[in-house]
Design a protein around this motif. Structure first.
Motif, mmCIF file in Angstrom:
data_model
loop_
_atom_site.group_PDB
_atom_site.id
_atom_site.type_symbol
_atom_site.label_atom_id
_atom_site.label_comp_id
_atom_site.label_asym_id
_atom_site.label_seq_id
_atom_site.Cartn_x
_atom_site.Cartn_y
_atom_site.Cartn_z
ATOM 1 N N SER A 40 39.458 40.216 39.192
ATOM 2 C CA SER A 40 39.728 39.520 37.913
ATOM 3 C C SER A 40 40.523 40.415 36.995
ATOM 4 C CB SER A 40 38.436 39.162 37.182
ATOM 5 O OG SER A 40 37.560 38.500 38.009
ATOM 6 N N ASP A 70 35.450 33.867 30.942
ATOM 7 C CA ASP A 70 35.237 34.776 32.061
ATOM 8 C C ASP A 70 33.843 34.527 32.633
ATOM 9 O OD1 ASP A 70 34.909 36.849 33.838
ATOM 10 O OD2 ASP A 70 35.661 38.408 32.490
ATOM 11 N N THR A 88 34.843 35.632 40.134
ATOM 12 C CA THR A 88 35.144 36.766 41.012
ATOM 13 C C THR A 88 34.206 36.757 42.212
ATOM 14 O OG1 THR A 88 35.266 39.178 41.154
ATOM 15 C CG2 THR A 88 33.605 38.294 39.659
ATOM 16 N N SER A 116 33.222 39.609 43.278
ATOM 17 C CA SER A 116 32.678 40.975 43.197
ATOM 18 C C SER A 116 31.181 41.031 42.945
ATOM 19 C CB SER A 116 33.363 41.742 42.056
ATOM 20 O OG SER A 116 34.720 41.926 42.327
ATOM 21 N N ARG A 125 38.199 43.137 46.317
ATOM 22 C CA ARG A 125 39.037 42.799 45.171
ATOM 23 C C ARG A 125 39.593 41.373 45.272
ATOM 24 N NH1 ARG A 125 37.277 44.309 42.210
ATOM 25 N NH2 ARG A 125 38.857 44.646 40.623
HETATM 26 C C1 PLP Z 1 32.845 40.155 32.752
HETATM 27 C C2 PLP Z 1 33.631 40.769 33.829
HETATM 28 N N1 PLP Z 1 34.834 40.272 34.117
HETATM 29 C C3 PLP Z 1 35.583 40.787 35.092
HETATM 30 C C4 PLP Z 1 35.146 41.885 35.808
HETATM 31 C C5 PLP Z 1 36.050 42.453 36.858
HETATM 32 O O1 PLP Z 1 35.834 41.788 38.047
HETATM 33 P P1 PLP Z 1 36.692 42.122 39.339
HETATM 34 O O2 PLP Z 1 35.851 43.005 40.208
HETATM 35 O O3 PLP Z 1 36.938 40.772 39.961
HETATM 36 O O4 PLP Z 1 37.955 42.790 38.902
HETATM 37 C C6 PLP Z 1 33.899 42.442 35.543
HETATM 38 C C7 PLP Z 1 33.435 43.603 36.296
HETATM 39 O O5 PLP Z 1 32.407 44.177 36.078
HETATM 40 C C8 PLP Z 1 33.121 41.874 34.525
HETATM 41 O O6 PLP Z 1 31.930 42.367 34.197
#
Ligand code: PLP
Length: 374
Positions: free
Chosen positions: A103, A205, A232, A234, A243
């Motif tokens: 993200s 988000d 995401t 993740s 990723r």
């Molecule tokens: C709220 C939020 N958005 C985005 C991300 C980043 O996610 P990605 O691993 O997809 O880059 C994180 C990562 O901790 C997050 O906490």
């Protein structure tokens, strides 16, 4: 002429074209070899790739190249197979999907598409995820901060304060729900009201939404042309190392991002592995169930520990915990081999550690160490 979205024109139609940076409106995207020809052929001599394979797939015993584990070819620039599968999993259309190298890449591209350096702004609601501000700083976009309301027990979004802070050149608003680091899920009605009133793009988000799936706004994208939802793989899917960040938006916004992304931003290994991983929804559901149970166990047991002053309600896979001596507790945990996130100096997070929900054994160990902390 400066591009602007008057904050007062609440009912003016959303105008994507006017919001975009002027150079992005007319940008000529890079045309990669794989975007010019994506069919099947016997011999590919169009991309200056290595026809002999890769070191991990040298010539087979019969002299032929083994197809498996060959990474000598560029990946599909538009990740069509992955998007088709993700669209089915998420219940959206494939042309509403944009994929990023996490993200974080999506955040960066959104800001680059909309924010004219030194001129436009984004709005964030601290305490929140740090990369919105970092990406804005890199682009030299202004950052408007509207802190969340904190009544001591829980965090909330104040719609009136948010809307009052919008400036004529505020292009993007980042609202994180469930919010990192507070764990707060914002009511759908509150988010809808902001999306309805703001004439720029609202980026919701949802990195942690799998832990509270009933609150997703993913299906509202069709209704609100200025809504962009980020998710995401993740977190709940356990694929942080691969990723893969997902954006759901109108096909028009997806087209803009496709025109400015690096041509091959999602590598072959990630595309292959995601397709396999997405078959295992049962695994994800089991992990979600355990994580939620463990989060509730921690939320019950942490307040019984002497150094814990408050555990904030969370809809994510972490808890924000206010303690008496955050730095000392952080160090004691680290000495015992447990690393948590010290948020104690962040505004509105004074005294707080952010603790990710671990496995049942990890959580038991965490509780033990915290109990023994004098
Ligand atoms: C709220 C939020 N958005 C985005 C991300 C980043 O996610 P990605 O691993 O997809 O880059 C994180 C990562 O901790 C997050 O906490």
């Amino acid at each position: 002429m400066p591009i602007s979205t008057p904050a007062t024109a609440a009912q003016a139609p959303f105008d994507l074209w006017a919001l975009l940076r002027s150079n992005i409106r007319t940008i000529k995207p890079y045309s990669s070899a794989r975007s010019e020809f994506s069919g099947t052929a016997e011999v590919f001599l169009d991309a200056n790739e290595n026809p002999f394979g890769s070191p991990t797939n040298a010539l087979g015993t019969n002299g032929a190249l083994k197809a498996a584990n060959a990474y000598n070819r560029y990946p599909d620039p538009l990740q069509k197979q992955v998007k088709a599968r993700l669209a089915a999993v998420k219940g959206v259309e494939a042309d509403q999907l944009f994929l990023g190298n996490g993200s974080d890449e999506v955040i960066d591209l959104l800001i680059r598409a909309f924010c004219e350096p030194s001129h436009d702004s984004i709005l964030i609601t601290p305490p929140t995820y740090g990369m919105y501000e970092v990406s804005a700083d890199i682009q030299n976009a202004h950052v408007i901060r509207v802190p969340l309301l904190l009544d001591g027990e829980r965090y909330a979004l104040d719609v009136e304060q948010v809307m009052a802070a919008v400036m004529p050149h505020t292009k993007l608003m980042f609202l994180c729900s469930p919010n990192n680091p507070t764990g707060t899920i914002f009511p759908t009605t509150t988010l809808h009201e902001i999306i309805h009133r703001f004439r720029g793009v609202v980026v919701v988000d949802e990195a942690y939404i799998d832990f509270a799936p009933e609150h997703t706004l993913i299906h509202d994208v069709q209704r609100f042309p200025n809504l962009v939802v980020m998710q995401t793989l993740s977190k709940a899917w356990g694929l942080a190392g691969l990723r893969l960040g997902i954006l759901v938006a109108s096909p028009e916004i997806v087209r803009v991002l496709n025109s400015i992304k690096p041509p091959y931003n999602i590598n072959t290994l990630t595309q292959q592995h995601v397709l396999r991983a997405l078959e295992h929804t049962d695994w994800k559901e089991r992990v979600l169930r355990i994580t939620r149970q463990e989060r509730e166990r921690l939320a019950r047991e942490l307040p019984t520990i002497q150094c814990v002053q408050h555990v904030f309600p969370s809809d994510a896979n972490f808890l924000l915990v206010r303690v008496t001596a955050p730095r000392e507790l952080y160090t004691a945990l680290a000495q015992a081999g447990i690393i948590v996130r010290d948020r104690s100096t962040a505004p509105l997070c004074e005294g707080c550690l952010r603790i990710t929900v671990g496995t049942p054994d990890e959580n038991t160990k965490l509780l033990e160490i915290m109990r023994s902390f004098a």
